[in-house]
Design an enzyme around this catalytic site. Structure first.
Site, PDB file in Angstrom:
ATOM      1  N   SER A 280       1.726 -22.366  13.584  1.00 13.43           N
ATOM      2  CA  SER A 280       0.153 -22.311  13.353  1.00 13.43           C
ATOM      3  C   SER A 280      -0.025 -20.754  13.681  1.00 13.43           C
ATOM      4  CB  SER A 280      -0.395 -23.183  14.346  1.00 13.43           C
ATOM      5  OG  SER A 280      -1.751 -23.260  13.918  1.00 13.43           O
ATOM      6  N   ASP A 494       0.035 -29.463   4.257  1.00 15.60           N
ATOM      7  CA  ASP A 494      -1.050 -28.700   5.189  1.00 15.60           C
ATOM      8  C   ASP A 494      -1.846 -28.107   4.476  1.00 15.60           C
ATOM      9  OD1 ASP A 494      -2.093 -27.540   7.512  1.00 15.60           O
ATOM     10  OD2 ASP A 494      -0.606 -25.854   7.477  1.00 15.60           O
ATOM     11  N   HIS A 547       0.672 -29.595   9.357  1.00 16.21           N
ATOM     12  CA  HIS A 547       0.420 -28.331   9.802  1.00 16.21           C
ATOM     13  C   HIS A 547       1.509 -28.143  10.791  1.00 16.21           C
ATOM     14  CE1 HIS A 547      -1.647 -24.809  10.736  1.00 16.21           C
ATOM     15  NE2 HIS A 547      -1.490 -25.048  11.833  1.00 16.21           N
TER      16      HIS A 547
END
Length: 571
Positions: A280, A494, A547
């Protein structure tokens, strides 16, 4: 001390303090069972930690075990002996030898002892936070501690260290920085790559959350430091407020200092292959940190081999621009919506709309996908009503939890609340992590310094953090061309950081392809696809991943990292 037996706790304290005014009495509860004290003013000669002191080769302190059904016992640390006081109706307390009980790990500062969850302790004590769902001893060692990385304002970074379950002496060492920025190391330990999970399905309102051992952890094949960074994340703190004013590049410098000092206390891991990892927002933090280490390692004390980034923020234009072709390719928006936006916005779907037609086209796409979970487009979008202080009102299944300035411990997630914890909503686990980490006895068990952190949040907003790096493509180019290995991977479901956007910024490097696009396998099934580029850059997708790809595809990601860090180095 026989005259104290049968007296109340307060009466016993008065007797002790009357005889020894400087004595310190420490409560040891049945849940944590760790007695800690440090009295540097009376540490002389051969005194050891058993007397509340430390020397050059510290001994493990003894432990107090309640008998006769007592909830806890008291121990008074004195120079020459320890007095054990019974509580809760017990007629006696037993002093255990360190070798037969749960050992401690010595952290960097002499007064900081941090527990290792080893031996038969967890199974024998179901009241302990780690106990209820654990059958037998934990199959790994867990150490916690602080490392001071800036002396002027007293910046202390907190960490969780888990040794490899395979071969800790030779397996790689991964320093993991969670995203956010500001997500705790527990975020990765509980939900991403670690060996513990919160038992959402078995949670009962009002009771303490249980943990269970999770086998598909990266600690099966590697040593992992889960770091609370930047400062202000998790249990990391600064003794002075000015210490919280740090930038992304400053964080990279502090993480380098952390590792240098951590290796002083753990020299047995200094020769292990070292990798920096994260996902991330750590697409920014990890390359910055890796380059900081590469630039300040003249004598090779840090055995840095490379780094890994999963679904990482890298280049805003590529990252944001990749969402629209991703939505179109995944069937989330129609040809008409996609082509209409391209025409109305003249191909620029990232910048602020310059015309009404462009704004309307983008609004139409937003409305069509508003109920899609951006973290994983196949998972439900959960409205978590118990996050009363979070904004906006609809909480996506993310870790972006906002702490109000006037929040007090326990005010956001009261134990008396009656939240519904749907098993298929990942935010349910995030909620339980707040309960777990804000428990006073958990903090004592972890060795958290009293008063250092108020309410713990999984991913608070770091208002003090200065974002001085916005594009890490130059960092990737610098590192890889200097010979450092890089693994860049995407969970392919994602919508936040899409595989389309990641491949776009990789193309800007201009690296030739060494091994073209092909499937890579886990358990004899395609687990994703990979391309190998010049300069030691490997790109991979994780089929079905979100994600945080290891969160949704843990076994496949474990195989991925095992293959990539192996001598062959290929997926």
């Amino acid at each position: 001390m026989a005259e104290l037996v049968g007296k109340s706790v307060q009466e016993a304290k008065r007797v002790i303090l009357k005889d020894k005014p400087k004595a310190k009495i420490v409560v040891v509860s049945a849940r944590s069972m760790v007695t800690k004290d440090y009295r540097p003013d009376r540490c002389r000669g051969t005194d050891t930690m058993a007397s509340g002191c430390a020397d050059s080769s510290p001994m493990l302190p003894p432990y107090i075990l309640p008998e006769d059904g007592a909830a806890s016992c008291y121990k008074e640390f004195v120079l020459d002996a320890a007095a054990v006081l019974p509580e809760d109706g017990a007629t006696r307390c037993k002093l255990m030898e360190a070798a037969s009980w749960m050992p401690l790990s010595y952290s960097r500062k002499a007064q900081d002892w941090a527990p290792r969850f080893l031996g038969p302790w967890a199974a024998a004590h179901p009241a302990h936070p780690l106990g209820p769902a654990l059958d037998g001893p934990l199959p790994f060692s867990l150490e916690t501690g602080y490392v001071e990385v800036e002396e002027t304002h007293g910046v202390e970074l907190f960490y969780y260290f888990i040794e490899s379950e395979r071969n800790p002496q030779e397996d790689p060492l991964i320093l993991w920085i969670s995203g956010g920025p500001g997500c705790s190391g527990l975020n990765a330990l509980f939900f991403d790559i670690g060996p513990l999970k919160l038992d959402v399905a078995g949670y009962t309102e009002g009771l303490f959350p249980r943990l269970f051992y999770f086998e598909a952890s990266w600690t099966k094949v590697s040593n992992v430091i889960f770091l609370d960074a930047p400062v202000g994340t998790g249990f990391s703190y600064a003794r002075e407020a000015q210490g919280l004013n740090v930038s992304i590049t400053g964080t990279g410098r502090q993480v380098r200092i952390f590792l240098e000092r951590w290796f002083v206390q753990h020299p047995e891991f200094a020769s292990n292959p070292l990798y920096i990892g994260g996902d991330s927002y750590s697409g920014i933090t990890v390359p910055v940190t890796a380059l900081e280490m590469a630039n300040h390692n003249p004598n090779g004390e840090l055995n840095l081999k490379g780094y890994m980034v999963g679904n990482g923020l890298t280049d805003k234009n590529c990252d944001d621009g990749g969402r629209f072709p991703f939505m179109h390719g995944m069937g989330l928006i129609s040809d008409e919506l996609y082509e209409g936006a391209l025409d109305s916005c003249v191909g620029d779907l990232v910048s602020t709309p310059k015309t009404t037609e462009c704004a309307q086209a983008l609004q139409a796409i937003s409305e069509a996908t508003s109920d899609i979970n951006p973290m994983h487009i196949l998972e439900p979008l959960c409205e978590v009503e118990y996050l009363q202080h979070s904004t906006p009102n609809r909480i996506f299944a993310t870790r972006l939890l906002v702490q109000e300035e006037n929040d007090e411990p326990g005010s956001i997630f009261p134990r008396t609340a009656s939240p519904s914890l749907p098993v298929d909503c990942r935010a349910s686990g995030y909620y339980l992590s707040d309960i777990w980490a804000n428990d006073a006895e958990v903090r004592e068990m972890l060795g958290i310094r009293e008063g250092s952190v108020g309410i713990w949040r999984l991913c608070p907003t770091l208002l003090h953090l200065r974002m001085d790096v916005h594009n890490t493509v130059p960092y990737h180019r610098n590192l890889t061309q200097r010979g450092y290995r890089a693994l860049v991977y995407n969970g392919d479901h994602d919508l936040v950081i899409t595989f389309v956007g990641t491949q776009a910024w990789i193309r800007t490097l201009g690296y030739p392809v060494v091994a073209p696009w092909r499937p890579w396998y886990s358990n004899r099934q395609p687990a994703g696809f990979t391309t190998e580029y010049a300069y030691n850059l490997t790109y991979a997708t994780v089929k079905g991943g979100g994600h945080m790809a290891p969160e949704s595809r843990p076994k496949e990601c474990l195989h991925m990292i095992e293959k990539w860090t192996s001598p062959a180095g290929r997926l």
